[in-house]
Design an enzyme around this catalytic site. Structure first.
Site, mmCIF file in Angstrom:
data_model
loop_
_atom_site.group_PDB
_atom_site.id
_atom_site.type_symbol
_atom_site.label_atom_id
_atom_site.label_comp_id
_atom_site.label_asym_id
_atom_site.label_seq_id
_atom_site.Cartn_x
_atom_site.Cartn_y
_atom_site.Cartn_z
ATOM 1 N N ASP A 66 5.932 2.517 2.245
ATOM 2 C CA ASP A 66 5.027 1.247 2.484
ATOM 3 C C ASP A 66 4.116 1.560 3.726
ATOM 4 O OD1 ASP A 66 3.883 -1.091 3.412
ATOM 5 O OD2 ASP A 66 5.852 -2.199 2.863
ATOM 6 N N HIS A 67 2.913 2.083 3.685
ATOM 7 C CA HIS A 67 1.976 2.469 4.745
ATOM 8 C C HIS A 67 2.058 1.321 5.626
ATOM 9 C CE1 HIS A 67 0.124 5.564 6.478
ATOM 10 N NE2 HIS A 67 -1.038 5.832 5.471
ATOM 11 N N ARG A 68 2.434 0.076 5.415
ATOM 12 C CA ARG A 68 2.399 -1.008 6.517
ATOM 13 C C ARG A 68 3.494 -0.801 7.435
ATOM 14 N NH1 ARG A 68 3.187 -6.059 2.554
ATOM 15 N NH2 ARG A 68 4.930 -4.619 2.234
ATOM 16 N N PRO A 84 0.993 -1.273 0.060
ATOM 17 C CA PRO A 84 -0.013 -0.127 -0.026
ATOM 18 C C PRO A 84 0.976 1.257 0.070
ATOM 19 C CG PRO A 84 0.232 -0.888 2.299
ATOM 20 C CD PRO A 84 0.668 -1.893 1.483
#
Length: 440
Positions: free
Chosen positions: A412-414, A238
């Protein structure tokens, strides 16, 4: 005792490769360290050096052969005092011939990909060896090199009508090129014969806007890996994008002053060298962005290894400036020039492009104003920088003109929250606009 020369594993992830070019031929003498071949891996085209000295007795895999499995015998080496002809004759017993001469089907053999222009795919890999192997009308197996089989299919030549001049009657490239009789219409080896006319004269079956003339170009291993990794990155990561505008006047002034002082040392700093340092220092200030997402774990890196995107003939590759946060600008510049040159020549070693904790992609030299880059997994961020250009800018409360660059971070939004990514972009901006922080 003849020595088999096997397909090497030139990177930790390499399972097969393309034997792009032979630099030796049967009868040539080689010493340890001599370059024998160029091999295209899943990362780059690399040189293959001889480990032992001796005479090349025979070559088992023709240049241009794709999908050669690691460990496959590609040539035979006769040691000093050995008879070259005997060493060449011993090749089949040592596994010289392609796996097609081995007993029947192996479950590990990948199925060929079918589609327009792919009629030769099944013969590209030396790991073929199923019931599709060429068989003469009498039932005898026809032994031919993968390249010879591919050419035969393209030209519609029946291999049963070709006499092989290679070891043990093996059909090689020259035999097929010298044969002129095409296979009869309706032969099983010519399902659509897409190669009988120039590819540029073909048309896509879907019609409409896609029916323009085209030329089919086979993907090299590097391009295949780029396509697979970027597809996986966009499908599984994401992405969040954060953009800042950076005033470059102070950085350009410092660069000019430093280049004057470094001229005697033969060092000339580029803007990109300073941006590499700025990203590394920003990661030091915001360590929450120097991470990677690893399933149930988050890897926090203690060093800033910056992967720098370089356009090479075979495709994009990212040589690494390791520990960039602790290196001086002159050292970064020297290393980057050396790595970029090796990348363009296809001579990077695995340790020079594998790894990295964050990436930098600069398209400013092409006049690109701003773009969003795709994250290079397992990294969690990449910084995309555009061209520095003259823009209206408020300076000391008054409208003026400044040199401004747009920079976009993909995160990387994780692994990285938006606030942490914003702090990194702010730190990068401050380091560029107050560049003395790059030299202390």
């Amino acid at each position: 005792m003849p020595t088999p020369i096997k397909m090497p594993a030139l990177s930790p992830t390499m399972e097969e490769g393309t034997l792009a070019k032979w630099l030796v031929k049967p009868g040539d003498k080689v010493e340890a360290g001599d370059i024998m071949a160029e091999i295209e891996t899943d990362k780059a085209t690399m040189e293959f050096e001889a480990v032992d000295e001796g005479t090349i007795a025979s070559i088992a895999v023709d240049e241009g052969t794709e999908g050669v499995k690691v460990g496959t015998v590609i040539a035979m080496l006769a040691e000093e005092g050995e008879d070259v002809d005997e060493a060449a004759a011993a090749a089949p017993a040592e596994g010289k011939t392609e796996p097609e001469a081995k007993p029947a089907p192996t479950p590990a053999r990948p199925e060929p990909v079918k589609g327009p222009g792919k009629a030769a795919a099944a013969s590209d890999s030396p790991s073929t060896g199923s019931g599709r192997a060429d068989v003469a009308p009498s039932g005898d197996r026809i032994i031919a090199s993968p390249l010879a089989k591919r050419i035969a299919e393209q030209k519609g030549i029946d291999l049963a009508s070709v006499t092989g001049t290679g070891p043990n009657g093996r059909i090689v490239k020259a035999d097929v090129e010298g044969a002129g009789s095409p296979a009869k219409a309706g032969a099983s080896s010519s399902p659509a014969k897409p190669q009988e006319t120039p590819a540029s004269a073909g048309a896509r079956p879907s019609g409409g806007d896609l029916d323009a003339p085209y030329e089919a170009q086979k993907l090299n291993n590097v391009r295949k890996v780029i396509a697979r990794r970027l597809t996986e990155a966009k499908q599984t990561i994401p992405h969040i994008y954060l953009t800042v505008d950076v005033r470059l006047d102070a950085l350009l002034k410092l660069r000019g002053e430093l280049n004057k002082s470094l001229e005697a040392d033969g060092v000339k700093l580029s803007v990109n060298d300073l941006l590499i340092k700025a990203l590394a220092r920003a990661l030091q200030r915001v360590p929450k962005c120097n991470v990677s997402f690893q399933g149930d774990e988050l890897f926090q890196y203690a060093r800033e290894d910056i992967s720098v995107a370089v356009a090479a003939p075979s495709g994009l590759i990212t040589p690494i400036i390791r520990d960039a946060g602790r290196k001086g600008l002159a050292q970064i510049s020297t290393e980057m020039k050396e790595l970029a040159g090796k990348a363009r020549d296809g001579k990077l070693q695995p340790h020079e492009f594998q790894g990295g904790t964050a990436s930098l992609s600069n398209l400013g030299m092409f006049g690109t104003k701003q773009f969003d880059a795709v994250i290079n997994p397992p990294q969690a961020m990449i910084l995309a920088v555009g061209a520095g250009e003259q823009r209206p800018w408020v300076i000391d409360g008054a409208l003026g003109v400044a040199t401004v660059m747009s920079a976009t971070g993909s995160f990387d939004h994780r692994a990285i929250d938006g606030a942490d990514g914003a702090q990194l972009m702010e730190a990068f901006k401050q380091l560029c606009e107050n560049p003395m922080g790059l030299v202390v």
